[in-house]
Design an enzyme around this catalytic site. Sequence first.
Site, PDB file in Angstrom:
ATOM      1  N   ASP A  59       0.931  -1.402   0.291  1.00  0.00           N
ATOM      2  CA  ASP A  59       0.010  -0.363  -0.238  1.00  0.00           C
ATOM      3  C   ASP A  59       0.640   1.564  -0.081  1.00  0.00           C
ATOM      4  O   ASP A  59       1.559   1.276   1.082  1.00  0.00           O
ATOM      5  CB  ASP A  59      -1.607   0.010   0.921  1.00  0.00           C
ATOM      6  CG  ASP A  59      -1.960   1.342   1.176  1.00  0.00           C
ATOM      7  OD1 ASP A  59      -2.530   1.107   0.558  1.00  0.00           O
ATOM      8  OD2 ASP A  59      -1.369   2.388   1.763  1.00  0.00           O
ATOM      9  N   VAL A  60       0.422   2.322  -0.386  1.00  0.00           N
ATOM     10  CA  VAL A  60       1.817   3.462  -1.297  1.00  0.00           C
ATOM     11  C   VAL A  60       1.566   4.016   0.541  1.00  0.00           C
ATOM     12  O   VAL A  60       2.316   5.326   0.240  1.00  0.00           O
ATOM     13  CB  VAL A  60       0.684   4.264  -2.393  1.00  0.00           C
ATOM     14  CG1 VAL A  60       1.386   5.799  -2.214  1.00  0.00           C
ATOM     15  CG2 VAL A  60       1.107   3.552  -3.307  1.00  0.00           C
TER      16      VAL A  60
END
Length: 298
Positions: free
Chosen positions: A247-248
């Site tokens: 997840d960024v």
Amino acid sequence: MQLSKPPLFSFDECLWFLDRRYDECMYQVNKAEVVKAIFIDRTPFLFSVRQNNEELLIKVLVGKPDRKQMAAIADYVADWFDINTNLQPFYSLLSKNKKLAYMATEFKGLRLIGIPDLFEALCWSIIGQQINLTFAYKLKRRMVEAFGERIEYGGHIYFLFPECERLAALTVPELRAMQFSDKKAEYVITIARAFAQKQLSKELIQSLPDLKSKQEALIQFKGIGIWTANYALMKSLRQPASVPHGDVGLLNALSNHGIKKDRSETVKIERLFKQFKGWESYLVFYLWRSLAVREINH
DNA sequence: AACCAGGCTGCGC
DNA sequence: GCGCAGCATGGT
């Protein structure tokens, strides 16, 4: 209706998170309360949640719930705010990590705000794939306002998340007109159909024995990759070991805390999550929360 | 204007 | 099984 507040619960921290910065269309945060509409067995209700010293106070604003329905609303709120979890073990783990220990005091009492409805959680995570959150909230609002039921109260319009049958009946062009990509439109419709046809449901996933089988059951559907599956399992089924790896936002938070320098340092990340066994999803949630602070302080 | 965004699928090895 | 390109659509 009241729910007694457990230790290490901060309604203010939860409200702050709910209201953090985005154009959220599924509830309304006012000064000291949040107002939300949900279905209980297909019957819409509007309620508010606020607090006094000892309790959370749930007030039904629209609808006349019987005893059973009232209990279901209370269950929803308890689930939404995760009030039945004892956070002490998590805070003990945090205190052992020099870089993260501050979170136990800074965010004290913050609960992992959930999305109790699995269908909503999956739709939302599909919408949020690979686009910035500002745009993602915009897409969600368009869809909800077009296809969700509404309740008017006190000069506001409150929306309910569209039912799966409604979205299952859509065509790709209808969502494309709202700036969904072809793929996103397909994915949402596919998932809606799976729910409408009972191939997929929260109960079904809940009944599976372990995290791996839950992930695999979700990943079968086109548009649900491992990130989406983990996000939904974390927010809806509250699987403590479910982490949306890659997840960024998570990576950015880890980098902000000096835990990793570039995107490829998976070893350090694995090591960190090993320290938080059983509380991985809470760790992710608190790291996300740390991002919101930074952006508001700017 | 280029680079990024709370990824996924499909292909080649 | 793993890595990587290609993808779609706005935000900053």
